[in-house]
Design a protein around this motif. Sequence first.
Motif, short mmCIF file in Angstrom:
data_model
loop_
_atom_site.label_atom_id
_atom_site.label_comp_id
_atom_site.label_asym_id
_atom_site.label_seq_id
_atom_site.Cartn_x
_atom_site.Cartn_y
_atom_site.Cartn_z
N ARG A 265 46.91 74.14 -10.34
CA ARG A 265 47.76 73.02 -9.99
C ARG A 265 49.03 73.10 -10.85
NH1 ARG A 265 46.02 66.68 -10.70
NH2 ARG A 265 47.95 65.87 -9.79
N VAL A 266 50.13 72.64 -10.29
CA VAL A 266 51.39 72.69 -11.02
C VAL A 266 52.00 71.29 -11.06
CG1 VAL A 266 53.78 73.42 -10.72
CG2 VAL A 266 51.98 75.13 -10.67
N HIS A 267 52.50 70.92 -12.23
CA HIS A 267 53.17 69.62 -12.35
C HIS A 267 54.63 69.85 -12.72
CE1 HIS A 267 54.01 65.47 -13.41
NE2 HIS A 267 54.44 65.87 -14.59
N THR A 268 55.54 69.19 -12.02
CA THR A 268 56.97 69.40 -12.25
C THR A 268 57.64 68.07 -12.57
OG1 THR A 268 56.97 71.23 -10.69
CG2 THR A 268 59.10 70.27 -11.21
N SER A 269 58.56 68.10 -13.52
CA SER A 269 59.21 66.87 -13.95
C SER A 269 60.64 67.18 -14.36
CB SER A 269 58.42 66.34 -15.15
OG SER A 269 58.45 64.95 -15.18
N GLU A 270 61.56 66.23 -14.10
CA GLU A 270 62.98 66.50 -14.39
C GLU A 270 63.61 65.37 -15.20
OE1 GLU A 270 63.93 69.05 -10.35
OE2 GLU A 270 64.59 66.96 -10.48
N PHE A 271 64.59 65.75 -15.97
CA PHE A 271 65.25 64.80 -16.89
C PHE A 271 66.72 65.16 -17.04
CE2 PHE A 271 60.86 65.47 -17.96
CZ PHE A 271 60.37 64.19 -18.11
N THR A 272 67.51 64.16 -17.41
CA THR A 272 68.89 64.45 -17.84
C THR A 272 69.21 63.64 -19.09
OG1 THR A 272 69.94 62.69 -16.55
CG2 THR A 272 69.67 64.81 -15.44
N THR A 273 70.12 64.17 -19.87
CA THR A 273 70.67 63.41 -21.01
C THR A 273 72.18 63.57 -21.00
OG1 THR A 273 70.53 65.29 -22.55
CG2 THR A 273 68.61 63.84 -22.43
N VAL B 124 57.99 72.72 -15.78
CA VAL B 124 56.91 73.04 -14.84
C VAL B 124 55.68 73.38 -15.67
CG1 VAL B 124 56.13 74.58 -13.00
CG2 VAL B 124 58.55 73.92 -13.14
N VAL B 125 54.61 72.63 -15.43
CA VAL B 125 53.39 72.85 -16.21
C VAL B 125 52.32 73.44 -15.30
CG1 VAL B 125 51.64 71.79 -17.70
CG2 VAL B 125 53.96 70.84 -17.62
N ALA B 126 51.70 74.50 -15.76
CA ALA B 126 50.57 75.10 -15.03
C ALA B 126 49.27 74.53 -15.58
CB ALA B 126 50.59 76.61 -15.19
N LEU B 127 48.40 74.09 -14.67
CA LEU B 127 47.09 73.58 -15.08
C LEU B 127 46.02 74.48 -14.47
CD1 LEU B 127 48.07 69.92 -14.28
CD2 LEU B 127 47.62 70.77 -16.58
N ASP B 128 45.00 74.76 -15.26
CA ASP B 128 43.93 75.61 -14.72
C ASP B 128 42.90 74.75 -13.98
OD1 ASP B 128 42.27 74.41 -16.57
OD2 ASP B 128 42.23 76.13 -17.95
N GLY B 129 41.84 75.38 -13.55
CA GLY B 129 40.83 74.70 -12.74
C GLY B 129 40.21 73.49 -13.44
N GLN B 130 40.18 73.53 -14.76
CA GLN B 130 39.62 72.39 -15.52
C GLN B 130 40.68 71.34 -15.85
OE1 GLN B 130 38.51 75.76 -16.88
NE2 GLN B 130 37.13 75.38 -15.16
N GLY B 131 41.88 71.58 -15.37
CA GLY B 131 42.95 70.62 -15.68
C GLY B 131 43.58 70.86 -17.04
N LYS B 132 43.26 71.99 -17.65
CA LYS B 132 43.87 72.28 -18.96
C LYS B 132 45.21 72.96 -18.77
CE LYS B 132 41.46 73.61 -22.66
NZ LYS B 132 40.47 74.29 -23.50
N VAL B 133 46.12 72.70 -19.71
CA VAL B 133 47.45 73.31 -19.62
C VAL B 133 47.32 74.81 -19.88
CG1 VAL B 133 49.74 73.43 -20.65
CG2 VAL B 133 48.62 71.20 -20.33
N SER B 134 47.75 75.60 -18.90
CA SER B 134 47.68 77.05 -19.10
C SER B 134 49.07 77.66 -19.27
CB SER B 134 46.96 77.72 -17.93
OG SER B 134 47.58 77.35 -16.71
N GLY B 135 50.10 76.94 -18.85
CA GLY B 135 51.45 77.48 -18.99
C GLY B 135 52.48 76.37 -18.94
N TRP B 136 53.66 76.66 -19.48
CA TRP B 136 54.69 75.63 -19.60
C TRP B 136 56.05 76.31 -19.50
CZ3 TRP B 136 53.61 70.39 -21.52
CH2 TRP B 136 54.76 69.63 -21.78
N ARG B 137 56.86 75.89 -18.53
CA ARG B 137 58.20 76.45 -18.39
C ARG B 137 59.21 75.32 -18.51
NH1 ARG B 137 61.04 79.31 -13.12
NH2 ARG B 137 62.58 80.53 -14.29
#
Lengths: 731, 152
Positions: A332-340, A447-460
């Motif tokens: 699963r991938v979670h994506t989030s955006e921000f500006t400052t 962009v956060v990568a989550l593995d099958g257990q919902g653990k964070v496996s990667g972060w961009r």
Amino acid sequence: MTASDVTRSGLSRRAVLAGSAGLSFAFALGFDPGAGALAAGPGGRINAYVRIATDGTITIINPAAEMGQGVNTAIPLIIAEELDADWSKVKVETAPVDPVYNHPVLRTQMVVASISVRGYWMPCRMAGAQARRVLMEAAAGRWGVPLAEVSTEPSAVLHKASNRRMTYGEIAAFAQVPEKMPELKPEELKPVAQFRLLGKDVTRVDVAAKSTGRETYAIDVRVPGMLYGTLARRPVRDSGPVSFNRDEIRQMPGIVEVVALDHGVGVIGETVEAVFAARQKLKIQWKDAPGFKMNSETARAEYLAKVRDPAAKGVVGRNTGDAMGAIASAARVHTSEFTTDYVYHAQMEPHACVASVTPDGLELWAGTQWPTRTVEDAAKAAGVPAAKVKFHHLTMGGGYGRNAFVEYAVDATLLSKAVGKPVKMIQSREDDMANGRFRPMTAQRIVVALDGQGKVSGWRHRIAADTIVPYLYGQERMDAQKGVDHIVVYGADMPHYEVPNHVAEHIYEERGVRTAAWRGIGAGHNNFAIEVVLDELARMAGEDPVAYRLAILKDPRAKAVVQKASQMADFSRKRDGRALGVAFSKLGAPPIGFALIATVAEVSVDRASGKIGVHNLWMAADVGLPLQPSNIVAQLEGAAVYSLGAALKERVTIKNGLVEQSNFHDYEIMRMSEIPAMHTELIRSGDIPLPVGELSMGATLPAIANAVFALTGKTLRHAPFTPERVKQALA
Amino acid sequence: MASVAFTINGQAVTLAAEPNASLLWAVREQIGLTGTKFGCGSGLCGACTLHVNGEAVRSCQTSLQSVAGKRVTTIEGLSANGDHPLQKAWIAEQTPQCGYCQSGQIMKAAELLAKTPKPTREQIVQHMDGNLCRCGAYPRIASAIERASKEG
Ligand code: FES
Ligand code: FES
């Protein structure tokens, strides 16, 4: 900088002693021929940091510039501790520009990144201990007893066996500075447990002068025959004046000269009022430059488009493992955006500098975060060698990163040169703001990568932002760092979290805007995004934000600050009409070490107006060894107030290259009535003082955003969280 | 050019006054009392606060001509030896950071204590709210005022 750089450059014992040996050689030149006696040397100089007069007065040289952070007490205190000095007999002097005082990591005299105390820690302990040893050897020699039998008490050497005692002042009257300075091993330094000055809250050396109007800032300097000057600077990079109404200005009352420079127009006159009035009447036509196309409102959307665009290439600033691989294979991938937005330093002392160019050289009075560069650049502007610069290094009315750029010293020098008289150059607040140097605007996408257990496996983490390094240090340094703008990507790394694969990329936005590091460095914007995403992940995992962080943080010190702050705030207790948010942050770098903080914010939101109220901030900070605890609390709380501004209202907008704000009515900073109750606790985790001055900058913003989510269920993604933006988010 | 006579920290002075001369720059550059600071030049920050006939005013917004015959007090004249209760409290609370705003803060606070010797926290905040401190020393400014009001 690499770990080996740091070791080589002075945090190791060898480098320190090599440096000290260099010093004693340098001093030897200053002594009268044949005179090795302390009393005969220049003011009883033992080494670069210590002079002892026969009346017992101890002068300690502070190598770092004071701008409010308290370094002119903290560093001398380190030396005094090892010297076993009677603090009441200590006078502090600010160091001249001399490579002997270079910061061991930065290798120049410069105060940035909150690493002054950390960087000078070992060299200054060694310098103090070495001076003490010289005094002990001299006393032992005079008494004819072995060195091992003598000891010290504050400002005196003792020989207990014979009940004899000599004060440092008495010793200075006869002692010789040895040709070869004693070499001390780190284990011969005073054990931390025996410190009697450090950790005890000594009164800052500058607060009395600062409470009576006696402290002298550059803007206060007056020299005989002095004129006043100000400068209209080109609004954007690479522009310059094409033409201006010189004749009209020249005829205004009190105006002496109007000077065309490559980068602006200077006005010189007999009074401040005259030059400010003339400045207002200046009409300048500027050479066209790309920066005039800049409109921050449209640019922000373009920055955002960049971080979304897979074809937009970023420079990898931080990398661990294989984040792209982890994302490609994620469950699963979670994506989030921000500006400052751009923010302005708003140091309370507008840029001011006094320069006097004469046929003999240049005399310069300035406050600066980068003394070495100030002297070099001003010498160049005056057309004299740096050795011909007599530099008076004054305390600053705030710095926060702004005064690492030393253009005001160049400007004052050029104005003085133009009229052949001393000139006090003062920028009006309007000009200080119009040609401020701003923290880059950013758009960020995580962009956060989550593995099958919902653990964070990667972060961009992709950051589209203006650059800073080429303008502060030069393109050469940027190239040498392989294009990594370490100021912009600062804080994007996540070494305290269990994030096995991580990458942070910087997509350059070069639009001619004048930029600088701002208090908090990159953490001010990057950690906002990181810590809001962590709350999003906590919600996805169905956990509370504190529990989730405790689970994903792998560093025990990091867990401890989060635990502490949540206890202080009683995090799980529900509040009526208010809610809490938490964030973790760090300050430092691997070879230096990280100071850590967790902040909990308590907020309310007035839904009708969109106004956020911040009522309480709880901060738990692990600062290693706290040297001046009360001052550390002041720094943490002061920086929290600073970041509250960036959270709630501060923003610079740019239209056709021009800054739209002009003074404190449209660039508002925090007022007393807007300050939350602040509760700060320090955790001591070791025997080394870690960076402090900007530590709370990274955690305040995300703690507020997370609290607003807890209260409203809406995430604030655009900082500052102005009422309009809050209303939009709630709509 | 007109001349203006007034007292500054108890001493009589007469200055030549250009029509556009401001009290701030007269005090700083002509008289040489530089404790009073320039922060915004527009009445927005309070760094230039001093007293005219005991009232805290923003000297950047005060013309030199307007103080003819009046008593001007700056931070240097607040006490003989830097020992006004506020100054002692400022040191005890370790209030200043960069210090640049602090003369104005102290002069503004002195006006408050002269009128309201025992102010509440709310009165302090209300009175001091226009004096900006970029270092964020507000908590210690407020606690120093409270200390001065207690210790006198
Ligand atoms: S300088 Fe007068 S109010 Fe700011
Ligand atoms: S102490 Fe720095 S602005 Fe107030």
